[in-house]
Design an enzyme around this catalytic site. Sequence first.
Site, short mmCIF file in Angstrom:
data_model
loop_
_atom_site.label_atom_id
_atom_site.label_comp_id
_atom_site.label_asym_id
_atom_site.label_seq_id
_atom_site.Cartn_x
_atom_site.Cartn_y
_atom_site.Cartn_z
N CYS A 109 0.82 -1.22 0.00
CA CYS A 109 0.00 0.00 0.00
C CYS A 109 0.85 1.27 0.00
O CYS A 109 0.35 2.35 -0.31
CB CYS A 109 -0.95 0.01 1.19
SG CYS A 109 -2.10 -1.36 1.18
N HIS B 9 -3.10 7.50 3.03
CA HIS B 9 -3.58 6.20 2.51
C HIS B 9 -4.94 5.91 3.12
O HIS B 9 -5.16 6.10 4.32
CB HIS B 9 -2.57 5.12 2.90
CG HIS B 9 -3.03 3.74 2.58
ND1 HIS B 9 -3.58 3.41 1.36
CD2 HIS B 9 -3.04 2.60 3.32
CE1 HIS B 9 -3.91 2.13 1.37
NE2 HIS B 9 -3.59 1.61 2.54
N ASN C 78 -10.08 0.19 0.78
CA ASN C 78 -8.63 0.28 0.69
C ASN C 78 -8.19 -0.23 -0.69
O ASN C 78 -8.24 -1.43 -0.96
CB ASN C 78 -8.01 -0.57 1.81
CG ASN C 78 -6.49 -0.56 1.81
OD1 ASN C 78 -5.87 -0.12 0.84
ND2 ASN C 78 -5.90 -1.04 2.88
C1 COA Z 1 -9.71 -5.10 10.62
C2 COA Z 1 -10.23 -4.10 11.64
C3 COA Z 1 -11.27 -3.21 10.97
C4 COA Z 1 -10.89 -4.87 12.75
O1 COA Z 1 -11.37 -3.94 13.73
P1 COA Z 1 -11.06 -4.23 15.27
O2 COA Z 1 -11.70 -3.15 16.03
O3 COA Z 1 -9.57 -4.40 15.42
O4 COA Z 1 -11.82 -5.57 15.49
P2 COA Z 1 -11.29 -6.93 16.11
O5 COA Z 1 -10.35 -7.61 15.15
O6 COA Z 1 -10.79 -6.65 17.49
O7 COA Z 1 -12.60 -7.75 16.20
C5 COA Z 1 -13.66 -7.41 17.10
C6 COA Z 1 -14.77 -8.41 16.95
O8 COA Z 1 -15.44 -8.19 15.69
C7 COA Z 1 -15.50 -9.42 14.97
N1 COA Z 1 -15.42 -9.12 13.54
C8 COA Z 1 -14.33 -9.11 12.73
N2 COA Z 1 -14.70 -8.77 11.49
C9 COA Z 1 -16.02 -8.56 11.51
C10 COA Z 1 -16.96 -8.18 10.55
N3 COA Z 1 -16.61 -7.95 9.27
N4 COA Z 1 -18.25 -8.04 10.92
C11 COA Z 1 -18.64 -8.25 12.18
N5 COA Z 1 -17.78 -8.62 13.15
C12 COA Z 1 -16.49 -8.77 12.81
C13 COA Z 1 -14.31 -10.22 15.46
O9 COA Z 1 -14.52 -11.61 15.24
C14 COA Z 1 -14.31 -9.86 16.93
O10 COA Z 1 -15.31 -10.63 17.58
P3 COA Z 1 -15.08 -11.17 19.07
O11 COA Z 1 -14.92 -9.94 19.92
O12 COA Z 1 -16.30 -11.93 19.33
O13 COA Z 1 -13.83 -12.00 19.01
C15 COA Z 1 -9.08 -3.22 12.21
O14 COA Z 1 -8.25 -4.02 13.03
C16 COA Z 1 -8.22 -2.60 11.14
O15 COA Z 1 -8.68 -1.79 10.37
N6 COA Z 1 -6.92 -2.95 11.09
C17 COA Z 1 -6.04 -2.41 10.06
C18 COA Z 1 -6.25 -3.21 8.81
C19 COA Z 1 -5.66 -2.53 7.60
O16 COA Z 1 -5.71 -1.33 7.46
N7 COA Z 1 -5.11 -3.33 6.69
C20 COA Z 1 -4.58 -2.88 5.47
C21 COA Z 1 -3.30 -2.18 5.67
S1 COA Z 1 -2.70 -1.44 4.20
#
Ligand code: COA
Length: 358
Positions: free
Chosen positions: A112, A252, A282
């Site tokens: 990215c 980004h 993204n």
């Molecule tokens: C991926 C992301 C949105 C997840 O958000 P988060 O607040 O960290 O969420 P978590 O991973 O802690 O998950 C929280 C809960 O939601 C659930 N969950 C995950 N994806 C889900 C979805 N699409 N819909 C509903 N629930 C979801 C998880 O299973 C977890 O459940 P649990 O508490 O029962 O275990 C976030 O971590 C993120 O944006 N990270 C950066 C990713 C990124 O930018 N990648 C590209 C880089 S270039």
Amino acid sequence: MRHAAITGWGMAVPDRVLTNADLERMVETSDEWIVGRTGIKERRIVGPGDSTTSLATAASRLALDRAGITADELDLIIVGTCTPDQFLVSQACLVQAELGGNAGAFDLGAACSGFVYALATGSQFIQSGLYRRVLVVGVDTLTRFVDYADRTTCILFGDGAGAVVLEATDEQRGLLSTVLGADGAGHKHLYIPGWGALVPESAELFPEYRPYLQMNGQEVFRFAVRVMGDAAAEAVEKAGLTFADIDMLIPHQANLRIIDAAARRLDLPRDKVWVNVDRYGNTSAASIPIALCEAEAAGRLHEGANVVFVAFGGGLSWAAGAVRWGTAGVCRDAACRDGSRKPEAGTTGTGEREPGRL
Ligand SMILES: CC(C)(COP(=O)(O)OP(=O)(O)OC[C@H]1O[C@@H](n2cnc3c(N)ncnc32)[C@H](O)[C@@H]1OP(=O)(O)O)[C@@H](O)C(=O)NCCC(=O)NCCS
């Protein structure tokens, strides 16, 4: 001193729209969860007729038209991508096959962060005096590698391309500072296994093997919040500017919460931060040039405006740069283009300013 002004820009996204309501029908998720955690409402995804080549070519044609040059006049094409249509040959050669010309052509892989890495590289070729015109493309079709049964990743990504033309100028335009960084130890937090020479050894497995993107979302989130603010601040300082001088931050577009955290850290009001993650998700290396095109189309960039690009991504990698917008001092007529005459300061070489430019 010679600089590399951005004289042309263009973007392309697929027609096919994937909304949060569509995803609700595919995996256990909700519009509320996706918007609350990421800010994304919909994204564009490639269909059967689209490819990394088709998107990159469409964006590049617009950028060349805008710059008023042809592919024959380019010295170099650099494509920042982690999803080339194939590894042999380079994505840059596939784009050149569509555009024409015989410029040098190569790919640059920084996930990215790829567009900002490629912009820094292309600018160096011009600043060193080696070349006069470089096409820099950021393109990715990551949805080809997304497992649409995995709700933790499939909600995040979209596809697209953005391109810019860089041209030599003696005015202070284009990239004023560059910050490139990586933490290779973090490679395991965001990667696509088996998409390369290291393939699974099992002969039975291989025919059905599909490489899907793997991600540790929380690790990437923490990393992104830290590096976005640090890298942007460093780019501003290296350019000899302060945040009061910045007209627009183009980050980004991965997650609205990450963008907001960076803006808070830099003490920038929201109207100075370009956000379109809600409409595209993204798009990896394409996200910054797409946002740049939209900011320009909205009239938010003017000759001499100070813009900051900041990106993070797989690697783990990060990249930032302060850019001075505008085409002052760029040659626009034949005598000036071949280097035999210099343009007047603040003009396009013909003595006239380009339409729509201040
Ligand atoms: C991926 C992301 C949105 C997840 O958000 P988060 O607040 O960290 O969420 P978590 O991973 O802690 O998950 C929280 C809960 O939601 C659930 N969950 C995950 N994806 C889900 C979805 N699409 N819909 C509903 N629930 C979801 C998880 O299973 C977890 O459940 P649990 O508490 O029962 O275990 C976030 O971590 C993120 O944006 N990270 C950066 C990713 C990124 O930018 N990648 C590209 C880089 S270039």
